[in-house]
Design an enzyme around this catalytic site. Sequence first.
Site, PDB file in Angstrom:
ATOM      1  N   ASP A   1      16.548  -0.947 -33.683  1.00  0.00           N
ATOM      2  CA  ASP A   1      17.378  -1.490 -33.259  1.00  0.00           C
ATOM      3  C   ASP A   1      17.548  -2.415 -32.411  1.00  0.00           C
ATOM      4  OD1 ASP A   1      17.391   0.154 -30.672  1.00  0.00           O
ATOM      5  OD2 ASP A   1      19.102   0.924 -30.960  1.00  0.00           O
TER       6      ASP A   1
ATOM      7  N   LYS B   1      17.665   0.563 -41.135  1.00  0.00           N
ATOM      8  CA  LYS B   1      17.244   1.416 -40.376  1.00  0.00           C
ATOM      9  C   LYS B   1      17.546   2.626 -40.118  1.00  0.00           C
ATOM     10  CE  LYS B   1      20.242   1.131 -36.893  1.00  0.00           C
ATOM     11  NZ  LYS B   1      21.612   0.849 -35.765  1.00  0.00           N
TER      12      LYS B   1
END
Length: 220
Positions: free
Chosen positions: A148, A130
Amino acid sequence: MVQPRRLPQPLPFAQQVAIFSRLAEANPQPETELVFSNPFTLVVAVALSAQATDVGVNKATRGLFAVADTPQKMLDLGLEGVTEHVKTIGLFRQKAKNVIALSRILVEEFGGEVPDSRAALMSLPGVGRKTANVVLNSAFHFPAQAVDTHIFRVGNRTRIAPGRDVEEVERAIEDNVPARFQQDAHRWLILHGRYICQARRPRCAVCPIYDLCPYEEKTA
Protein backbone atom coordinates in the site's frame (compact mmCIF):
# COMPACT_ATOMS: atom_id res chain seq x y z
CA MET A 1 12.78 10.39 -25.23
CA VAL A 2 12.61 10.72 -21.44
CA GLN A 3 14.48 7.91 -19.72
CA PRO A 4 12.76 6.28 -16.72
CA ARG A 5 14.11 7.25 -13.33
CA ARG A 6 16.95 4.98 -12.31
CA LEU A 7 16.22 3.18 -9.09
CA PRO A 8 18.79 3.00 -6.29
CA GLN A 9 20.15 -0.42 -5.43
CA PRO A 10 18.30 -2.28 -2.65
CA LEU A 11 20.09 -2.55 0.67
CA PRO A 12 22.57 -5.44 0.85
CA PHE A 13 21.50 -8.73 2.40
CA ALA A 14 23.27 -8.21 5.74
CA GLN A 15 21.59 -4.83 6.22
CA GLN A 16 18.18 -6.32 5.34
CA VAL A 17 18.74 -9.01 7.97
CA ALA A 18 19.68 -6.40 10.57
CA ILE A 19 16.63 -4.23 9.81
CA PHE A 20 14.07 -7.03 9.89
CA SER A 21 15.66 -8.56 12.97
CA ARG A 22 15.05 -5.28 14.80
CA LEU A 23 11.49 -4.96 13.49
CA ALA A 24 10.85 -8.54 14.60
CA GLU A 25 12.32 -7.88 18.03
CA ALA A 26 10.11 -4.82 18.46
CA ASN A 27 6.98 -6.64 17.23
CA PRO A 28 7.41 -10.43 17.18
CA GLN A 29 3.89 -11.19 15.93
CA PRO A 30 2.66 -8.34 13.73
CA GLU A 31 -1.02 -8.57 12.88
CA THR A 32 -3.30 -6.77 10.47
CA GLU A 33 -5.33 -4.13 12.30
CA LEU A 34 -8.51 -5.15 10.48
CA VAL A 35 -10.75 -7.37 12.61
CA PHE A 36 -11.82 -10.63 10.95
CA SER A 37 -12.82 -14.14 11.97
CA ASN A 38 -12.37 -16.17 8.78
CA PRO A 39 -11.15 -15.74 5.18
CA PHE A 40 -14.52 -14.39 4.03
CA THR A 41 -14.73 -11.63 6.64
CA LEU A 42 -11.12 -10.73 5.81
CA VAL A 43 -11.97 -10.38 2.10
CA VAL A 44 -14.90 -8.12 2.97
CA ALA A 45 -12.94 -6.05 5.49
CA VAL A 46 -10.04 -5.42 3.10
CA ALA A 47 -12.41 -4.62 0.22
CA LEU A 48 -14.15 -2.08 2.46
CA SER A 49 -10.86 -0.54 3.59
CA ALA A 50 -10.03 1.15 0.27
CA GLN A 51 -9.85 4.91 0.96
CA ALA A 52 -10.92 4.28 4.55
CA THR A 53 -9.13 3.74 7.85
CA ASP A 54 -8.91 0.36 9.54
CA VAL A 55 -10.50 1.90 12.63
CA GLY A 56 -13.49 3.11 10.62
CA VAL A 57 -13.87 -0.25 8.87
CA ASN A 58 -13.73 -2.15 12.15
CA LYS A 59 -16.50 0.02 13.59
CA ALA A 60 -18.70 -0.74 10.60
CA THR A 61 -17.97 -4.44 10.37
CA ARG A 62 -18.47 -5.13 14.05
CA GLY A 63 -22.23 -5.19 13.56
CA LEU A 64 -22.08 -6.51 9.99
CA PHE A 65 -20.03 -9.60 10.81
CA ALA A 66 -22.16 -10.32 13.88
CA VAL A 67 -25.05 -11.13 11.54
CA ALA A 68 -23.26 -12.07 8.29
CA ASP A 69 -19.93 -13.89 8.51
CA THR A 70 -20.42 -16.18 5.50
CA PRO A 71 -21.23 -15.45 1.86
CA GLN A 72 -24.72 -16.94 2.17
CA LYS A 73 -25.55 -14.94 5.28
CA MET A 74 -24.35 -11.81 3.49
CA LEU A 75 -26.68 -12.56 0.58
CA ASP A 76 -29.52 -13.19 3.03
CA LEU A 77 -28.86 -9.80 4.62
CA GLY A 78 -29.25 -8.19 1.20
CA LEU A 79 -27.97 -4.99 -0.34
CA GLU A 80 -30.03 -2.67 1.86
CA GLY A 81 -28.86 -4.44 5.01
CA VAL A 82 -25.20 -4.33 4.00
CA THR A 83 -25.51 -0.68 2.97
CA GLU A 84 -26.97 0.24 6.33
CA HIS A 85 -24.03 -1.34 8.15
CA VAL A 86 -21.29 0.24 6.03
CA LYS A 87 -22.79 3.69 5.43
CA THR A 88 -20.14 5.36 7.63
CA ILE A 89 -17.37 4.26 5.22
CA GLY A 90 -16.35 6.23 2.15
CA LEU A 91 -17.81 5.04 -1.17
CA PHE A 92 -20.16 2.85 0.86
CA ARG A 93 -22.83 2.37 -1.83
CA GLN A 94 -20.44 0.87 -4.38
CA LYS A 95 -18.65 -1.12 -1.71
CA ALA A 96 -21.95 -2.61 -0.50
CA LYS A 97 -22.74 -3.64 -4.07
CA ASN A 98 -19.33 -5.26 -4.36
CA VAL A 99 -19.81 -7.17 -1.11
CA ILE A 100 -23.10 -8.60 -2.34
CA ALA A 101 -21.65 -9.38 -5.78
CA LEU A 102 -18.55 -11.13 -4.44
CA SER A 103 -20.69 -13.07 -1.95
CA ARG A 104 -22.89 -14.30 -4.80
CA ILE A 105 -19.88 -15.42 -6.83
CA LEU A 106 -18.40 -17.23 -3.84
CA VAL A 107 -21.67 -19.11 -3.30
CA GLU A 108 -22.34 -19.90 -6.95
CA GLU A 109 -18.82 -20.57 -8.22
CA PHE A 110 -16.71 -21.52 -5.20
CA GLY A 111 -19.10 -23.46 -2.98
CA GLY A 112 -19.22 -20.68 -0.41
CA GLU A 113 -15.47 -20.90 0.22
CA VAL A 114 -12.83 -18.23 -0.34
CA PRO A 115 -10.28 -19.48 -2.90
CA ASP A 116 -6.57 -19.50 -2.09
CA SER A 117 -5.53 -18.38 -5.57
CA ARG A 118 -4.57 -14.80 -6.41
CA ALA A 119 -6.21 -15.00 -9.84
CA ALA A 120 -9.44 -16.38 -8.38
CA LEU A 121 -9.51 -13.76 -5.65
CA MET A 122 -8.92 -10.97 -8.17
CA SER A 123 -11.92 -12.18 -10.16
CA LEU A 124 -14.15 -11.02 -7.28
CA PRO A 125 -15.71 -7.53 -7.50
CA GLY A 126 -13.79 -4.97 -5.46
CA VAL A 127 -10.78 -7.26 -4.98
CA GLY A 128 -7.52 -6.06 -6.52
CA ARG A 129 -4.01 -7.40 -6.23
CA LYS A 130 -3.35 -5.78 -2.85
CA THR A 131 -6.55 -7.19 -1.34
CA ALA A 132 -5.80 -10.61 -2.78
CA ASN A 133 -2.30 -10.56 -1.31
CA VAL A 134 -3.61 -9.57 2.14
CA VAL A 135 -5.98 -12.53 2.07
CA LEU A 136 -3.33 -14.95 0.82
CA ASN A 137 -0.95 -13.81 3.54
CA SER A 138 -3.21 -13.36 6.56
CA ALA A 139 -5.81 -16.06 5.90
CA PHE A 140 -3.79 -18.72 4.07
CA HIS A 141 -0.27 -17.93 5.33
CA PHE A 142 1.35 -17.52 1.93
CA PRO A 143 4.29 -15.05 1.91
CA ALA A 144 2.42 -12.65 -0.38
CA GLN A 145 3.31 -8.94 -0.17
CA ALA A 146 0.40 -6.50 -0.06
CA VAL A 147 1.92 -3.13 -0.96
CA ASP A 148 0.00 0.00 0.00
CA THR A 149 1.08 3.64 0.17
CA HIS A 150 2.85 3.11 3.53
CA ILE A 151 4.91 0.18 2.25
CA PHE A 152 5.65 1.99 -1.02
CA ARG A 153 7.00 4.95 0.97
CA VAL A 154 9.03 2.88 3.44
CA GLY A 155 10.37 0.57 0.74
CA ASN A 156 11.76 3.53 -1.21
CA ARG A 157 12.90 5.68 1.72
CA THR A 158 14.85 2.90 3.38
CA ARG A 159 15.89 1.19 0.12
CA ILE A 160 14.59 -2.07 1.53
CA ALA A 161 12.53 -2.39 -1.65
CA PRO A 162 12.91 0.44 -4.17
CA GLY A 163 10.31 0.65 -6.93
CA ARG A 164 8.56 3.10 -9.26
CA ASP A 165 5.13 1.59 -8.54
CA VAL A 166 3.55 -0.81 -6.09
CA GLU A 167 4.21 -3.88 -8.23
CA GLU A 168 7.92 -3.05 -8.48
CA VAL A 169 8.06 -2.64 -4.70
CA GLU A 170 6.22 -5.95 -4.29
CA ARG A 171 8.78 -7.71 -6.50
CA ALA A 172 11.65 -5.96 -4.71
CA ILE A 173 10.43 -7.25 -1.34
CA GLU A 174 10.16 -10.76 -2.75
CA ASP A 175 13.63 -10.53 -4.33
CA ASN A 176 15.56 -8.81 -1.54
CA VAL A 177 13.98 -9.40 1.88
CA PRO A 178 15.47 -12.55 3.44
CA ALA A 179 13.16 -15.55 3.13
CA ARG A 180 12.71 -16.04 6.86
CA PHE A 181 11.11 -12.58 7.11
CA GLN A 182 8.87 -12.80 4.03
CA GLN A 183 5.73 -14.00 5.82
CA ASP A 184 5.50 -10.95 8.08
CA ALA A 185 7.43 -8.42 5.97
CA HIS A 186 4.46 -6.44 4.66
CA ARG A 187 2.89 -6.16 8.13
CA TRP A 188 6.12 -4.90 9.69
CA LEU A 189 6.51 -2.38 6.89
CA ILE A 190 2.92 -1.12 6.94
CA LEU A 191 2.97 -0.66 10.72
CA HIS A 192 6.37 1.05 10.50
CA GLY A 193 5.02 3.40 7.84
CA ARG A 194 1.78 4.05 9.70
CA TYR A 195 3.29 4.87 13.10
CA ILE A 196 7.00 5.69 12.64
CA CYS A 197 8.05 6.45 9.06
CA GLN A 198 5.11 8.75 8.42
CA ALA A 199 4.65 10.66 5.19
CA ARG A 200 5.01 14.30 6.19
CA ARG A 201 7.29 14.03 9.19
CA PRO A 202 8.87 10.66 9.95
CA ARG A 203 9.41 10.01 13.65
CA CYS A 204 13.09 9.26 13.24
CA ALA A 205 13.87 9.92 16.91
CA VAL A 206 11.98 6.78 17.95
CA CYS A 207 12.80 4.67 14.88
CA PRO A 208 14.30 1.24 15.76
CA ILE A 209 16.23 1.16 12.46
CA TYR A 210 17.44 4.79 12.52
CA ASP A 211 21.14 3.96 12.18
CA LEU A 212 20.51 1.40 9.42
CA CYS A 213 18.31 3.62 7.25
CA PRO A 214 19.98 5.59 4.41
CA TYR A 215 17.16 8.17 4.15
CA GLU A 216 18.87 11.56 3.87
CA GLU A 217 16.07 13.77 5.24
CA LYS A 218 15.90 12.33 8.75
CA THR A 219 14.11 14.47 11.30
CA ALA A 220 16.59 13.75 14.07
